[in-house]
Design a protein around this motif. Structure first.
Motif, PDB file in Angstrom:
ATOM      1  N   PHE A  51       0.827  -1.202   0.000  1.00  0.00           N
ATOM      2  CA  PHE A  51       0.000   0.000   0.000  1.00  0.00           C
ATOM      3  C   PHE A  51       0.866   1.260   0.000  1.00  0.00           C
ATOM      4  O   PHE A  51       0.586   2.225  -0.714  1.00  0.00           O
ATOM      5  CB  PHE A  51      -0.911   0.004   1.216  1.00  0.00           C
ATOM      6  CG  PHE A  51      -2.044  -0.984   1.138  1.00  0.00           C
ATOM      7  CD1 PHE A  51      -2.710  -1.216  -0.049  1.00  0.00           C
ATOM      8  CD2 PHE A  51      -2.442  -1.697   2.261  1.00  0.00           C
ATOM      9  CE1 PHE A  51      -3.751  -2.125  -0.133  1.00  0.00           C
ATOM     10  CE2 PHE A  51      -3.478  -2.605   2.197  1.00  0.00           C
ATOM     11  CZ  PHE A  51      -4.131  -2.826   0.995  1.00  0.00           C
ATOM     12  N   ASP A  52       1.929   1.240   0.781  1.00  0.00           N
ATOM     13  CA  ASP A  52       2.799   2.416   0.865  1.00  0.00           C
ATOM     14  C   ASP A  52       3.468   2.690  -0.472  1.00  0.00           C
ATOM     15  O   ASP A  52       3.565   3.849  -0.910  1.00  0.00           O
ATOM     16  CB  ASP A  52       3.858   2.202   1.943  1.00  0.00           C
ATOM     17  CG  ASP A  52       3.254   2.135   3.342  1.00  0.00           C
ATOM     18  OD1 ASP A  52       2.109   2.618   3.505  1.00  0.00           O
ATOM     19  OD2 ASP A  52       3.898   1.595   4.262  1.00  0.00           O
ATOM     20  N   ALA A  53       3.947   1.624  -1.132  1.00  0.00           N
ATOM     21  CA  ALA A  53       4.616   1.801  -2.417  1.00  0.00           C
ATOM     22  C   ALA A  53       3.648   2.357  -3.467  1.00  0.00           C
ATOM     23  O   ALA A  53       3.997   3.256  -4.247  1.00  0.00           O
ATOM     24  CB  ALA A  53       5.214   0.475  -2.890  1.00  0.00           C
ATOM     25  N   ARG A  54       2.435   1.830  -3.477  1.00  0.00           N
ATOM     26  CA  ARG A  54       1.450   2.318  -4.450  1.00  0.00           C
ATOM     27  C   ARG A  54       1.044   3.751  -4.150  1.00  0.00           C
ATOM     28  O   ARG A  54       0.836   4.554  -5.065  1.00  0.00           O
ATOM     29  CB  ARG A  54       0.236   1.391  -4.429  1.00  0.00           C
ATOM     30  CG  ARG A  54       0.534   0.007  -4.972  1.00  0.00           C
ATOM     31  CD  ARG A  54      -0.592  -0.973  -4.704  1.00  0.00           C
ATOM     32  NE  ARG A  54      -1.832  -0.547  -5.336  1.00  0.00           N
ATOM     33  CZ  ARG A  54      -2.998  -1.194  -5.176  1.00  0.00           C
ATOM     34  NH1 ARG A  54      -3.043  -2.270  -4.410  1.00  0.00           N
ATOM     35  NH2 ARG A  54      -4.073  -0.753  -5.784  1.00  0.00           N
ATOM     36  N   GLN A  55       0.969   4.088  -2.869  1.00  0.00           N
ATOM     37  CA  GLN A  55       0.636   5.462  -2.517  1.00  0.00           C
ATOM     38  C   GLN A  55       1.752   6.420  -2.929  1.00  0.00           C
ATOM     39  O   GLN A  55       1.497   7.525  -3.417  1.00  0.00           O
ATOM     40  CB  GLN A  55       0.390   5.562  -1.007  1.00  0.00           C
ATOM     41  CG  GLN A  55      -0.076   6.928  -0.540  1.00  0.00           C
ATOM     42  CD  GLN A  55      -1.418   7.314  -1.137  1.00  0.00           C
ATOM     43  OE1 GLN A  55      -2.398   6.603  -0.993  1.00  0.00           O
ATOM     44  NE2 GLN A  55      -1.455   8.432  -1.844  1.00  0.00           N
ATOM     45  N   LYS A  56       3.002   5.995  -2.750  1.00  0.00           N
ATOM     46  CA  LYS A  56       4.123   6.823  -3.169  1.00  0.00           C
ATOM     47  C   LYS A  56       4.110   7.031  -4.682  1.00  0.00           C
ATOM     48  O   LYS A  56       4.439   8.112  -5.179  1.00  0.00           O
ATOM     49  CB  LYS A  56       5.441   6.189  -2.729  1.00  0.00           C
ATOM     50  CG  LYS A  56       5.682   6.248  -1.229  1.00  0.00           C
ATOM     51  CD  LYS A  56       7.009   5.593  -0.866  1.00  0.00           C
ATOM     52  CE  LYS A  56       7.242   5.656   0.651  1.00  0.00           C
ATOM     53  NZ  LYS A  56       8.524   4.983   1.034  1.00  0.00           N
ATOM     54  N   ALA A  57       3.734   5.970  -5.395  1.00  0.00           N
ATOM     55  CA  ALA A  57       3.666   6.087  -6.852  1.00  0.00           C
ATOM     56  C   ALA A  57       2.601   7.104  -7.261  1.00  0.00           C
ATOM     57  O   ALA A  57       2.817   7.927  -8.156  1.00  0.00           O
ATOM     58  CB  ALA A  57       3.383   4.726  -7.476  1.00  0.00           C
ATOM     59  N   LEU A  58       1.445   7.048  -6.621  1.00  0.00           N
ATOM     60  CA  LEU A  58       0.378   8.021  -6.936  1.00  0.00           C
ATOM     61  C   LEU A  58       0.807   9.440  -6.564  1.00  0.00           C
ATOM     62  O   LEU A  58       0.525  10.399  -7.299  1.00  0.00           O
ATOM     63  CB  LEU A  58      -0.899   7.638  -6.196  1.00  0.00           C
ATOM     64  CG  LEU A  58      -1.594   6.358  -6.682  1.00  0.00           C
ATOM     65  CD1 LEU A  58      -2.802   6.050  -5.799  1.00  0.00           C
ATOM     66  CD2 LEU A  58      -2.034   6.502  -8.131  1.00  0.00           C
ATOM     67  N   ASP A  59       1.482   9.571  -5.424  1.00  0.00           N
ATOM     68  CA  ASP A  59       1.961  10.901  -5.033  1.00  0.00           C
ATOM     69  C   ASP A  59       2.977  11.428  -6.044  1.00  0.00           C
ATOM     70  O   ASP A  59       2.981  12.625  -6.367  1.00  0.00           O
ATOM     71  CB  ASP A  59       2.588  10.829  -3.643  1.00  0.00           C
ATOM     72  CG  ASP A  59       1.563  10.506  -2.567  1.00  0.00           C
ATOM     73  OD1 ASP A  59       0.350  10.709  -2.829  1.00  0.00           O
ATOM     74  OD2 ASP A  59       1.966  10.051  -1.480  1.00  0.00           O
ATOM     75  N   ALA A  60       3.843  10.524  -6.536  1.00  0.00           N
ATOM     76  CA  ALA A  60       4.833  10.941  -7.521  1.00  0.00           C
ATOM     77  C   ALA A  60       4.159  11.366  -8.821  1.00  0.00           C
ATOM     78  O   ALA A  60       4.549  12.366  -9.447  1.00  0.00           O
ATOM     79  CB  ALA A  60       5.820   9.797  -7.779  1.00  0.00           C
ATOM     80  N   ARG A  61       3.133  10.633  -9.243  1.00  0.00           N
ATOM     81  CA  ARG A  61       2.407  11.014 -10.460  1.00  0.00           C
ATOM     82  C   ARG A  61       1.717  12.359 -10.290  1.00  0.00           C
ATOM     83  O   ARG A  61       1.677  13.183 -11.210  1.00  0.00           O
ATOM     84  CB  ARG A  61       1.386   9.939 -10.800  1.00  0.00           C
ATOM     85  CG  ARG A  61       2.003   8.635 -11.313  1.00  0.00           C
ATOM     86  CD  ARG A  61       0.906   7.685 -11.785  1.00  0.00           C
ATOM     87  NE  ARG A  61       0.160   8.280 -12.888  1.00  0.00           N
ATOM     88  CZ  ARG A  61      -1.076   7.913 -13.236  1.00  0.00           C
ATOM     89  NH1 ARG A  61      -1.702   6.979 -12.531  1.00  0.00           N
ATOM     90  NH2 ARG A  61      -1.677   8.486 -14.252  1.00  0.00           N
ATOM     91  N   THR A  62       1.158  12.569  -9.101  1.00  0.00           N
ATOM     92  CA  THR A  62       0.504  13.859  -8.845  1.00  0.00           C
ATOM     93  C   THR A  62       1.505  15.003  -8.917  1.00  0.00           C
ATOM     94  O   THR A  62       1.249  16.050  -9.523  1.00  0.00           O
ATOM     95  CB  THR A  62      -0.164  13.835  -7.466  1.00  0.00           C
ATOM     96  OG1 THR A  62      -1.131  12.782  -7.439  1.00  0.00           O
ATOM     97  CG2 THR A  62      -0.862  15.146  -7.176  1.00  0.00           C
ATOM     98  N   ALA A  63       2.671  14.795  -8.291  1.00  0.00           N
ATOM     99  CA  ALA A  63       3.695  15.837  -8.325  1.00  0.00           C
ATOM    100  C   ALA A  63       4.191  16.084  -9.750  1.00  0.00           C
ATOM    101  O   ALA A  63       4.409  17.225 -10.168  1.00  0.00           O
ATOM    102  CB  ALA A  63       4.856  15.436  -7.417  1.00  0.00           C
ATOM    103  N   GLU A  64       4.348  14.989 -10.495  1.00  0.00           N
ATOM    104  CA  GLU A  64       4.799  15.135 -11.882  1.00  0.00           C
ATOM    105  C   GLU A  64       3.755  15.842 -12.721  1.00  0.00           C
ATOM    106  O   GLU A  64       4.082  16.692 -13.571  1.00  0.00           O
ATOM    107  CB  GLU A  64       5.108  13.757 -12.461  1.00  0.00           C
ATOM    108  CG  GLU A  64       5.661  13.804 -13.881  1.00  0.00           C
ATOM    109  CD  GLU A  64       5.970  12.422 -14.424  1.00  0.00           C
ATOM    110  OE1 GLU A  64       6.463  12.337 -15.553  1.00  0.00           O
ATOM    111  OE2 GLU A  64       5.707  11.441 -13.696  1.00  0.00           O
TER     112      GLU A  64
END
Length: 285
Positions: A51-64
């Protein structure tokens, strides 16, 4: 290069590195670049680090996405049709944001399901432990009740024995007094002087007073012990009553907590349905 472009260019490597780190974690990515959900029915429940890894991925996409939109906004001001360029950049950003939002909602749903599963599992373990401990508790309660009944029976036997021995004690005391009186008569017949008889009588009275004092102390101690036993019995009954009431209160609170949890789950499910309906209606609007 303008200062804004330099700042955004400096932030871009960290965003790309976050996305690459997610890809290197060994999770399969979908068309949008985020880890795909597990669909195999035989797989284990997702772990917290998943869950943490997937959340980090979504946060990274949002920032990008925000970074790309900021760069596009900056570049639009150097073009002739500024407003058209800004609207186009905003639309592109919103499309990506909507896709990220959809995957975020799906991830939140999986988190809620996993948390509910863990909570139910812990509750089941606790119930099983309570059921396993129930025979031991019942056996201990039975032993306590048996010990208490035995003490009560012993107390009743002791009381009955003291009551049965009371006439004999009274007869012994009367016989002792008669013996003392006979002794005084014998002394008078032997010609003991009045002063000696008075001294003997005084000593006898002192002994009788000491005997009476000890007898009174014994009665007081017996009464005090009887009162202490009655108080102990009252405290024991009070503790039993409090334990029963505490057990009833705990069961009531557990039942109330379960009902509240069920209501909360129903409300969350209802809110999620409303949110899904709103998400479906947005593209139509």
């Amino acid at each position: 290069m303008p200062a804004f472009a330099q700042q955004t260019s400096a932030a871009a490597p960290s965003i790309v590195a976050a996305s690459d780190a997610t890809a290197d974690a060994g999770m399969p990515a979908g068309a949008s670049g985020v880890p795909a959900k597990r669909t195999d029915a035989g797989s284990q429940p997702p772990a917290a680090n998943d869950f943490d890894a997937r959340q980090k991925a979504l946060d990274a996409r949002t920032a990008e996405n925000n970074y790309r939109y900021a760069v596009a906004q900056h570049n639009c001001y150097s073009k002739f049709f500024v407003n058209h360029c800004l609207n186009s950049a905003r639309d592109d950003m919103r499309v990506v944001a909507a896709d990220i939002r959809k995957e975020q909602l799906a991830l939140d749903d999986e988190k809620r399901v996993e948390h509910a599963r863990q909570r139910d599992e812990q509750a089941a373990i606790k119930r099983a432990q309570n059921e396993a401990d129930a025979p031991a508790r019942a056996a201990q309660d039975a032993r306590n009740a048996q010990a208490y009944d035995e003490k009560q029976r012993q107390h009743q036997l002791s009381q009955a024995q003291r009551e049965a021995e009371a006439p004999q004690r009274a007869a012994n005391e009367k016989a002792y007094q008669q013996k003392q009186q006979q002794h005084a008569i014998d002394q008078a017949q032997r010609g003991i002087s009045p002063s000696q008889a008075a001294a003997n009588q005084k000593a006898y009275d002192a002994k009788q007073a000491d005997f009476q004092r000890k007898l009174d102390q014994a009665h007081q101690q017996a009464a005090q012990k009887a009162q202490e036993r009655a108080e102990k019995q009252q405290r024991f009954e009070q503790k039993q009553s409090e334990a029963t009431q505490h057990k009833a209160d705990v069961e009531a609170r557990q039942k109330q907590a379960a009902e509240k949890a069920k209501q909360k789950q129903e409300e969350q499910a209802k809110q999620q349905q409303q949110l899904d309906q709103q998400q479906k209606q947005q593209p139509q609007q």
